[in-house]
Design a protein around this motif. Structure first.
Motif, PDB file in Angstrom:
ATOM      1  N   HIS A 255       0.832  -1.208   0.000  1.00 37.79           N
ATOM      2  CA  HIS A 255       0.000   0.000   0.000  1.00 37.79           C
ATOM      3  C   HIS A 255       0.867   1.259   0.000  1.00 37.79           C
TER       4      HIS A 255
ATOM      5  N   SER B 150      -2.271   4.036   0.816  1.00 37.68           N
ATOM      6  CA  SER B 150      -2.327   3.730   2.251  1.00 37.68           C
ATOM      7  C   SER B 150      -3.438   4.464   2.987  1.00 37.68           C
TER       8      SER B 150
ATOM      9  N   PRO C 142      -7.293   1.494   3.423  1.00 39.31           N
ATOM     10  CA  PRO C 142      -6.084   1.185   2.639  1.00 39.31           C
ATOM     11  C   PRO C 142      -6.372   0.269   1.461  1.00 39.31           C
ATOM     12  N   GLY C 143      -5.758   0.626   0.316  1.00 40.63           N
ATOM     13  CA  GLY C 143      -5.885  -0.190  -0.887  1.00 40.63           C
ATOM     14  C   GLY C 143      -7.047   0.166  -1.787  1.00 40.63           C
TER      15      GLY C 143
END
Length: 415
Positions: free
Chosen positions: A195, A201, A238-239
């Protein structure tokens, strides 16, 4: 009565004749007279042609009255338009290099560029030289070996360092960053190393904070940088979203140190710079001392002396166009990474960001690149892998349009 009736038409006929004579003055000008053009009436004035001008970084737009010069364009015979164009032979490498050099020299003369440029095509360096001054106050000329602050071109090098650690099983890309960072806030537990690498992130960008202006000229440690954003909530899961931040790459530099047991600078030196012979590349401690006199400018004035310790692994490296070319060759030859990790770096995710590189289609070809911009530096490192074409532009002027310059150089290289 008949004579009176006939007298009236004669007067009318006379008036009509006078009117016809007057109207004839609104047509084409008589021989020896100038045509009067009225703006916005009729077809409008044809644009006037001026002297040929070298390409510039900033396009020079014609005004509504055309370019200065006062020369009317000649009518092109219809027969000339109907004749097939004579095919021009392709330019030689020498001719391409000469055109590139003339273009960059013109920009330098216009005070639109100072810096160094390298262009290589299919293993042959077409151009590698400096333009203008690396230091105006001391009249130090720029050359192919002039050292420049890389700004965000630091990021792909940091990413390569992390991937080197992954090759040796010292870093797991899918592991939580909290495995390598201590202390690590609970909100960061879901964030993986991948990430950070791919800018997904959710951690906010500390260089966007208003207070960054207060300490950007003072030295900082990586721990002090992280303390400025460690307590803040994530902007998204995140992601899920691409959000470019320097915070991600500061943390990656700290992960390199934790996993390798070396400082960030020592690790890169041992793993990348020394093996590749990159003798003019390293970490700037923040005071310009390794740059051999190079200074940064913002247009006609000296730019603020940014202390790049405030950027750490997100932007504190320096290099030359020739050293960066060695790095590109090593990546293409899989000298630093096995093919599957090289391919992973060049696979775009959200925001067209791979691992340390941006990937997009330009000139109908895949372009792998990273730009950089900060006080006193504007940089570009771009490669067209399928064409074997590399263009590197390093400038010590914040306002340099490195992308515009690069596009022009690519156009010449591919003619």
């Amino acid at each position: 009565m008949n004579s009176k009736t006939l007298h009236i038409p004669a007067r009318i006929i006379g008036l009509l004749c006078l009117l016809l004579v007057g109207l004839s003055g609104c047509g084409a000008p008589r021989f020896g007279q100038e045509e009067v053009r009225i703006a916005g009436v009729g077809a409008g004035a044809a644009p006037e042609l001026g002297p040929t001008v070298l390409p510039t970084v900033t396009p020079v737009w014609l005004s509504s009255e055309g370019a200065a010069g006062g020369v009317e364009p000649e009518d092109v015979p219809l027969s000339a338009l109907m004749q097939p164009a004579t095919p021009q032979p392709p330019m030689s490498s020498v001719e391409r290099a000469e055109r590139m050099d003339a273009y960059l020299a013109g920009l330098t003369q216009q005070a639109s560029f100072s810096g160094s440029v390298l262009v290589a095509h299919q293993g042959h360096v077409l151009l590698s030289r400096g333009y203008g001054l690396a230091n105006r106050e001391e009249a130090i000329p720029a050359s192919a070996r002039t050292r420049y602050r890389l700004a965000s071109i630091t990021k792909p090098i940091t990413a390569i360092g992390v991937m080197r650690l992954a090759t040796n099983d010292l870093v797991a890309l899918d592991a939580s960053i909290c495995r390598y960072l201590d202390p690590c806030p609970p909100a960061w537990q879901p964030i993986t190393v991948n990430h950070l690498l791919r800018q997904t992130s959710g951690i906010p960008n500390y260089t966007d904070f208003a207070e960054f202006l207060h300490y950007e000229q003072q030295p900082s440690t990586p721990e002090q940088l992280v303390a400025r954003f460690r307590h803040l909530p994530l902007g998204f899961t995140p992601g899920t979203i691409y959000h470019y931040t320097n915070s991600n790459y500061v943390l990656l530099g700290m992960i390199i140190e934790a996993a390798s047991g070396q400082s960030y600078a020592e690790f890169l030196q041992d793993e990348i710079f020394t093996p590749l012979g990159m003798e003019h590349t390293g970490q700037d401690p923040g005071d310009f001392s390794p740059l051999a006199g190079t200074r940064g400018y913002a247009g006609a004035r000296r730019d603020i002396p940014l202390d790049v310790s405030n950027l750490f692994a997100a932007g504190d490296l320096y290099s030359t166009v020739e050293d960066l070319y060695l790095l590109g060759l090593a990546l293409d030859a899989n000298q630093l990474l096995p093919p599957h990790l090289t391919n992973a770096m060049l696979t775009p995710g959200p925001g067209r960001y791979g691992i340390g590189w941006l990937i997009e289609q330009r000139h109908d070809q895949r372009l792998v690149f990273h730009p950089g911009s900060m006080s006193g530096a504007a940089t570009w490192f771009g490669r067209y892998p399928e064409l074997g074409l590399t263009v590197i532009v390093l400038s010590n002027n914040t306002y340099t349009n490195v992308r515009g310059i690069t596009d022009t150089l690519v156009g010449i290289a591919l003619e």
